[in-house]
Enzyme design. Structure first.
Site, PDB file in Angstrom:
ATOM      1  NE  ARG A  17      -0.466   1.186   4.730  1.00 31.42           N
ATOM      2  CZ  ARG A  17      -0.884   1.211   5.979  1.00 31.42           C
ATOM      3  NH1 ARG A  17      -2.001   0.598   6.308  1.00 31.42           N
ATOM      4  NH2 ARG A  17      -0.199   1.854   6.900  1.00 31.42           N
ATOM      5  CG  ASP A  38       3.385  -4.654   3.202  1.00 35.21           C
ATOM      6  OD1 ASP A  38       3.103  -4.734   4.409  1.00 35.21           O
ATOM      7  OD2 ASP A  38       3.433  -3.588   2.595  1.00 35.21           O
ATOM      8  CG  ASP A  61       8.807  -8.502  10.420  1.00 32.68           C
ATOM      9  OD1 ASP A  61       9.480  -7.482  10.184  1.00 32.68           O
ATOM     10  OD2 ASP A  61       8.383  -8.792  11.564  1.00 32.68           O
ATOM     11  CB  VAL A  62      11.875  -5.356   6.436  1.00 32.08           C
ATOM     12  CG1 VAL A  62      11.152  -5.330   5.112  1.00 32.08           C
ATOM     13  CG2 VAL A  62      11.346  -4.277   7.381  1.00 32.08           C
ATOM     14  CG  ASN A  88       8.239   1.848   0.493  1.00 35.87           C
ATOM     15  OD1 ASN A  88       8.180   3.080   0.470  1.00 35.87           O
ATOM     16  ND2 ASN A  88       7.186   1.091   0.825  1.00 35.87           N
ATOM     17  CE1 TYR A 153       9.472   7.576   9.639  1.00 30.03           C
ATOM     18  CE2 TYR A 153       9.935   9.918   9.368  1.00 30.03           C
ATOM     19  CZ  TYR A 153       9.522   8.699   8.833  1.00 30.03           C
ATOM     20  OH  TYR A 153       9.172   8.626   7.505  1.00 30.03           O
ATOM     21  CE  LYS A 157      11.998   6.727   7.112  1.00 29.01           C
ATOM     22  NZ  LYS A 157      11.927   5.667   6.088  1.00 29.01           N
ATOM     23  CB  THR A 188       0.699   7.118   2.413  1.00 27.71           C
ATOM     24  OG1 THR A 188       1.397   7.449   3.619  1.00 27.71           O
ATOM     25  CG2 THR A 188       1.533   7.493   1.210  1.00 27.71           C
TER      26      THR A 188
HETATM   27  P1  NAP Z   1       2.402   3.144   4.772  1.00 26.09           P
HETATM   28  O1  NAP Z   1       1.242   3.564   3.940  1.00 26.09           O
HETATM   29  O2  NAP Z   1       2.207   2.946   6.243  1.00 26.09           O
HETATM   30  O3  NAP Z   1       3.037   1.847   4.101  1.00 26.09           O
HETATM   31  C1  NAP Z   1       4.146   1.207   4.671  1.00 26.09           C
HETATM   32  C2  NAP Z   1       3.991  -0.274   4.455  1.00 26.09           C
HETATM   33  O4  NAP Z   1       5.091  -0.948   5.102  1.00 26.09           O
HETATM   34  C3  NAP Z   1       2.707  -0.805   5.086  1.00 26.09           C
HETATM   35  O5  NAP Z   1       2.093  -1.750   4.251  1.00 26.09           O
HETATM   36  C4  NAP Z   1       3.237  -1.423   6.354  1.00 26.09           C
HETATM   37  O6  NAP Z   1       2.401  -2.410   6.932  1.00 26.09           O
HETATM   38  C5  NAP Z   1       4.533  -2.013   5.873  1.00 26.09           C
HETATM   39  N1  NAP Z   1       5.391  -2.432   6.967  1.00 26.09           N
HETATM   40  C6  NAP Z   1       5.431  -1.945   8.241  1.00 26.09           C
HETATM   41  N2  NAP Z   1       6.278  -2.649   8.986  1.00 26.09           N
HETATM   42  C7  NAP Z   1       6.794  -3.621   8.184  1.00 26.09           C
HETATM   43  C8  NAP Z   1       7.718  -4.670   8.383  1.00 26.09           C
HETATM   44  N3  NAP Z   1       8.275  -4.895   9.583  1.00 26.09           N
HETATM   45  N4  NAP Z   1       8.031  -5.473   7.336  1.00 26.09           N
HETATM   46  C9  NAP Z   1       7.451  -5.278   6.131  1.00 26.09           C
HETATM   47  N5  NAP Z   1       6.555  -4.318   5.885  1.00 26.09           N
HETATM   48  C10 NAP Z   1       6.227  -3.481   6.896  1.00 26.09           C
HETATM   49  O7  NAP Z   1       3.590   4.216   4.662  1.00 26.09           O
HETATM   50  P2  NAP Z   1       4.075   5.125   3.436  1.00 26.09           P
HETATM   51  O8  NAP Z   1       3.683   6.508   3.742  1.00 26.09           O
HETATM   52  O9  NAP Z   1       3.732   4.518   2.139  1.00 26.09           O
HETATM   53  O10 NAP Z   1       5.653   5.029   3.704  1.00 26.09           O
HETATM   54  C11 NAP Z   1       6.556   4.321   2.861  1.00 26.09           C
HETATM   55  C12 NAP Z   1       7.959   4.821   3.169  1.00 26.09           C
HETATM   56  O11 NAP Z   1       8.046   6.227   2.896  1.00 26.09           O
HETATM   57  C13 NAP Z   1       8.373   4.643   4.637  1.00 26.09           C
HETATM   58  O12 NAP Z   1       9.725   4.262   4.717  1.00 26.09           O
HETATM   59  C14 NAP Z   1       8.188   6.051   5.205  1.00 26.09           C
HETATM   60  O13 NAP Z   1       8.999   6.270   6.327  1.00 26.09           O
HETATM   61  C15 NAP Z   1       8.596   6.892   4.015  1.00 26.09           C
HETATM   62  N6  NAP Z   1       8.072   8.257   4.054  1.00 26.09           N
HETATM   63  C16 NAP Z   1       6.729   8.516   4.044  1.00 26.09           C
HETATM   64  C17 NAP Z   1       6.300   9.842   4.072  1.00 26.09           C
HETATM   65  C18 NAP Z   1       4.839  10.208   4.045  1.00 26.09           C
HETATM   66  O14 NAP Z   1       4.522  11.390   4.203  1.00 26.09           O
HETATM   67  N7  NAP Z   1       3.915   9.288   3.835  1.00 26.09           N
HETATM   68  C19 NAP Z   1       7.221  10.893   4.121  1.00 26.09           C
HETATM   69  C20 NAP Z   1       8.580  10.582   4.137  1.00 26.09           C
HETATM   70  C21 NAP Z   1       9.002   9.273   4.093  1.00 26.09           C
HETATM   71  P3  NAP Z   1       1.525  -2.018   8.275  1.00 26.09           P
HETATM   72  O15 NAP Z   1       0.462  -1.101   7.792  1.00 26.09           O
HETATM   73  O16 NAP Z   1       1.011  -3.317   8.778  1.00 26.09           O
HETATM   74  O17 NAP Z   1       2.449  -1.327   9.242  1.00 26.09           O
END
Ligand code: NAP
Length: 245
Positions: A17, A38, A61-62, A88, A153, A157, A188
């Site tokens: 997702r 995932d 699970d990463v 990711n 966090y 990062k 997201t």
């Molecule tokens: P997201 O919608 O929460 O998606 C992250 C996915 O990773 C989810 O499906 C989540 O599953 C999964 N995940 C969590 N823990 C995991 C594990 N141990 N092993 C495998 N998968 C796991 O987040 P996103 O916004 O797309 O974020 C993706 C990346 O972008 C992340 O690294 C985040 O830090 C980075 N990022 C996001 C933003 C933002 O504004 N959205 C900004 C900067 C950076 P669960 O839902 O079960 O946890």
């Protein structure tokens, strides 16, 4: 849009997702075979089914070293090679350094930092065997500045950014490029954990005056994954509408 990744295989963690799913769709559209991994099994299976033949989902699970070995093996069994890894998967939990819940601090270290470390380590051998590759680590603007209320966090990062540059040097002799992408606020489910006032302030401080789309990040990843970035390694690509300028 051409298909610069035809014949290549990509593995995308957290691909079920959000940003990960957009990356999966983009790399697939660019011609790659894609291993979607995932902890969210139903969403991951559904995305793989939707994309069809060149996509597979593997539960993963990463934070688990053995699970990394299994998904890399499964990817090689399914598609025969590994050329692109996108680290990711990530989690965000708010909390000041004074008050953050320590279990949550450790969870973020394990998923965001340790998970990325394991991914790079496990990708090395198959990419070496393929004659090279590209690793893209998803950091954040939180890896380029300090953010009150997000200390753990932010730490993870910055760690991703530092490990990326180290791996870029260590892996270069094997023709493996390693770069990081630094998103600003992106639409997201993760944004649900961000204080709405902080979100509003972030958009106001962004010269392009909007929240990013997952596709904005997927486009940056596609560039770094593909042949147009063949001389780019150890770079950090910020995709934030100009927020941290
Ligand atoms: P997201 O919608 O929460 O998606 C992250 C996915 O990773 C989810 O499906 C989540 O599953 C999964 N995940 C969590 N823990 C995991 C594990 N141990 N092993 C495998 N998968 C796991 O987040 P996103 O916004 O797309 O974020 C993706 C990346 O972008 C992340 O690294 C985040 O830090 C980075 N990022 C996001 C933003 C933002 O504004 N959205 C900004 C900067 C950076 P669960 O839902 O079960 O946890």
């Amino acid at each position: 849009m051409g298909t610069p990744l035809t014949g290549r295989t990509a593995l995308v963690t957290g691909g079920a997702r959000g940003i990960g799913a957009a990356i999966v769709r983009r790399l697939h559209a660019d011609g790659a075979h894609v291993a979607i991994t995932d902890v969210l099994e139903a969403d991951g299976q559904a995305l793989a089914a939707q994309l069809g033949e060149r996509a597979r989902f593997f539960a993963h699970d990463v934070t688990d070293d053995g699970a990394w070995r299994d998904v890399v093996e499964a990817t090689l069994a399914a598609f025969g090679r590994l050329d692109v890894l996108v680290n990711n998967a990530g989690i965000y939990e708010a909390g000041t350094i004074e008050e953050a819940d320590l279990a949550g601090v450790e969870r973020q270290f394990r998923v965001n930092q340790f998970g990325t470390f394991l991914g790079m380590r496990h990708a090395l051998a198959p990419m070496r065997a393929a004659g090279g590759g590209s690793i893209v680590n998803i950091s954040s603007i939180a890896g380029q500045l300090g953010l009150a209320g997000s200390g753990a966090y932010v730490g993870t990062k910055w760690a991703v950014r530092g490990m990326t540059k180290t791996a870029a040097v260590e892996f270069a002799p094997d023709h493996i490029r390693v770069n990081s992408v630094h998103p600003g606020y992106i639409e997201t489910p993760m944004l649900g954990g961000v204080d709405p006032e902080a979100l509003k302030a972030g958009v106001e401080a962004t010269p392009l005056k909007r929240i990013g789309k997952p596709e904005d990040i997927a486009a940056a990843v596609a560039y770094l994954a593909g042949p147009d970035a063949s001389f780019v390694t150890g770079a950090e690509l910020t995709v934030d509408g100009g927020w941290i300028l």
